[in-house]
Design a protein around this motif. Structure first.
Motif, short mmCIF file in Angstrom:
data_model
loop_
_atom_site.label_atom_id
_atom_site.label_comp_id
_atom_site.label_asym_id
_atom_site.label_seq_id
_atom_site.Cartn_x
_atom_site.Cartn_y
_atom_site.Cartn_z
N PHE A 15 0.82 -1.21 0.00
CA PHE A 15 0.00 0.00 0.00
C PHE A 15 0.85 1.26 0.00
O PHE A 15 1.85 1.35 0.70
CB PHE A 15 -0.91 0.03 1.22
CG PHE A 15 -1.59 1.37 1.40
CD1 PHE A 15 -2.57 1.78 0.51
CD2 PHE A 15 -1.22 2.23 2.43
CE1 PHE A 15 -3.17 3.03 0.64
CE2 PHE A 15 -1.82 3.47 2.57
CZ PHE A 15 -2.81 3.87 1.67
N ASP A 16 0.42 2.22 -0.80
CA ASP A 16 1.01 3.56 -0.77
C ASP A 16 -0.09 4.57 -1.03
O ASP A 16 -1.12 4.24 -1.62
CB ASP A 16 2.12 3.69 -1.82
CG ASP A 16 2.85 5.03 -1.73
OD1 ASP A 16 3.33 5.36 -0.63
OD2 ASP A 16 2.92 5.77 -2.73
N SER A 17 0.16 5.80 -0.59
CA SER A 17 -0.83 6.85 -0.85
C SER A 17 -0.92 7.17 -2.34
O SER A 17 -1.90 7.76 -2.79
CB SER A 17 -0.47 8.11 -0.07
OG SER A 17 0.82 8.58 -0.47
N GLY A 18 0.10 6.78 -3.11
CA GLY A 18 0.08 7.09 -4.54
C GLY A 18 0.94 6.13 -5.33
O GLY A 18 0.80 4.93 -5.25
N LEU A 40 -1.93 -1.37 -3.99
CA LEU A 40 -3.04 -0.42 -3.87
C LEU A 40 -2.50 0.98 -3.67
O LEU A 40 -1.77 1.24 -2.71
CB LEU A 40 -3.94 -0.81 -2.69
CG LEU A 40 -5.02 0.20 -2.27
CD1 LEU A 40 -5.94 0.56 -3.44
CD2 LEU A 40 -5.82 -0.33 -1.09
N GLY A 41 -2.86 1.88 -4.58
CA GLY A 41 -2.50 3.29 -4.45
C GLY A 41 -3.75 4.13 -4.18
O GLY A 41 -4.70 4.09 -4.96
N PHE A 59 -7.27 6.80 6.73
CA PHE A 59 -7.13 6.37 5.34
C PHE A 59 -6.32 5.07 5.24
O PHE A 59 -6.65 4.17 4.46
CB PHE A 59 -6.44 7.45 4.51
CG PHE A 59 -7.29 8.68 4.25
CD1 PHE A 59 -8.62 8.74 4.65
CD2 PHE A 59 -6.74 9.79 3.61
CE1 PHE A 59 -9.39 9.87 4.41
CE2 PHE A 59 -7.51 10.92 3.35
CZ PHE A 59 -8.84 10.96 3.76
N THR A 60 -5.24 4.98 6.01
CA THR A 60 -4.39 3.79 5.96
C THR A 60 -5.13 2.57 6.48
O THR A 60 -5.04 1.48 5.90
CB THR A 60 -3.10 4.02 6.77
OG1 THR A 60 -2.43 5.19 6.30
CG2 THR A 60 -2.16 2.83 6.65
N ILE A 76 2.30 -4.61 3.39
CA ILE A 76 3.45 -3.74 3.56
C ILE A 76 3.02 -2.30 3.30
O ILE A 76 2.49 -1.99 2.23
CB ILE A 76 4.59 -4.09 2.58
CG1 ILE A 76 4.90 -5.59 2.59
CG2 ILE A 76 5.83 -3.25 2.88
CD1 ILE A 76 5.34 -6.14 3.92
N LEU A 77 3.21 -1.44 4.29
CA LEU A 77 2.95 -0.01 4.08
C LEU A 77 4.18 0.59 3.41
O LEU A 77 5.15 0.97 4.07
CB LEU A 77 2.66 0.70 5.41
CG LEU A 77 1.49 0.17 6.24
CD1 LEU A 77 1.28 1.06 7.46
CD2 LEU A 77 0.22 0.07 5.41
N ALA A 78 4.15 0.65 2.08
CA ALA A 78 5.29 1.17 1.30
C ALA A 78 5.18 2.68 1.19
O ALA A 78 5.35 3.27 0.13
CB ALA A 78 5.31 0.53 -0.08
#
Length: 281
Positions: A15-18, A40-41, A59-60, A76-78
């Motif tokens: 996962f990333d915000s973008g 997932l972005g 959001f996370t 994984i929080l990338a």
């Protein structure tokens, strides 16, 4: 509830915000190509860098829960901002209720773990978003693991827009990159190791190298996160046995699939199919 019986594939969720997390995903897949992945972005709500702790956590958490629903037992929080502002709360407060057998890992600890062996001067610089720097997560984590290391941090709020607007190779990028590097090294001229504490920043590597002393080591997180993830799965066969290995990759975005696919070409040297989704609150 364990989702394994409801899904033919049990992927590693990233996962990333973008888009920046694609630099981490690329290194993970390079080292572990047989695994299944879902990236997932949350592009519709990015960037996260200037948002409050409460909003980043909300959001996370929503993104993590969505990846759990997609069958990912490991996420994984990338994203440094999400790792700094949401990871610990999700691990301690939410996982026992969402799914006590699933795991969520971040990018900060794997980065910090290598510092002592890389730095000779024991003076470290950290470049990141305003959110990551204001959280002081790197300073806190380094103090816990290596109290003899001195950390100096610098927020670079313009660097992510430069990358996402494909201005990372423009003359304008030089101004903002040099500005923040000069400010960092003015604070501590003994820095010999520099953490790029945002997954977008590897695209600025060539520019950054122009404005730092030749002997300074640059830490781009992807390879270190991949190394530690590989080690984690060796040490946790109970998780390894839950993951599937068909080599599949899915890419999800909360914004335009076409826009994500086009932007992803900056980070990945291949065309990809992208699905647009809605994350439930």
């Amino acid at each position: 509830m364990d989702k394994r019986n409801k899904h033919k594939v049990a992927p590693i969720g990233i996962f990333d915000s973008g888009y920046g997390g694609l630099t981490v995903f690329e290194k993970i897949r390079e080292q572990m190509p047989a695994y299944d992945y879902i990236y997932l972005g949350d592009n519709a709500r990015s960037p996260y860098g200037n948002r409050s702790f409460e909003v980043v956590y909300k959001f996370t958490r929503q993104a993590v829960f969505h990846l759990f629903q997609e069958g990912c037992p490991l996420v994984i929080l990338a994203c440094n901002t999400a790792s700094a502002k949401a990871l610990r709360t999700i691990q301690m407060r939410d996982l026992p209720h969402l799914n006590p057998f699933n795991r969520v890992l971040g990018v900060i600890r794997p980065t910090v773990e290598v510092l002592d062996q890389l730095s000779r001067s024991k003076h470290i610089g950290v470049l990141g978003t305003s959110g990551t720097i204001s959280s002081e997560s790197y300073t806190i984590e380094v103090a816990k693991m290596f109290p003899h290391i001195q950390v100096t941090e610098e927020a670079c709020p313009m660097w992510v827009p430069l990358v996402e607007n494909r201005e990372y190779d423009s003359p304008g990028a030089d101004y903002f990159i040099r500005k923040h590097l000069d400010r960092l090294f003015t604070q501590d001229a003994d820095i010999d190791t520099l953490i790029l504490a945002c997954t977008h920043y590897p695209l600025l590597l060539d520019k950054i190298k122009k404005y730092i002393p030749e002997q300074v080591k640059l830490i781009s997180q992807g390879e270190y996160v991949a190394d530690r993830l590989k080690d984690y799965l060796l040490r946790h066969p109970e998780m390894e046995n839950r993951l599937t290995h068909t080599g599949s990759c899915r890419f999800l975005t909360t914004e335009s699939a076409e826009k994500f696919s086009d932007a992803a070409s900056v980070f990945l040297d291949e065309p990809i199919h992208v699905e647009q989704i809605t994350i439930d609150a």
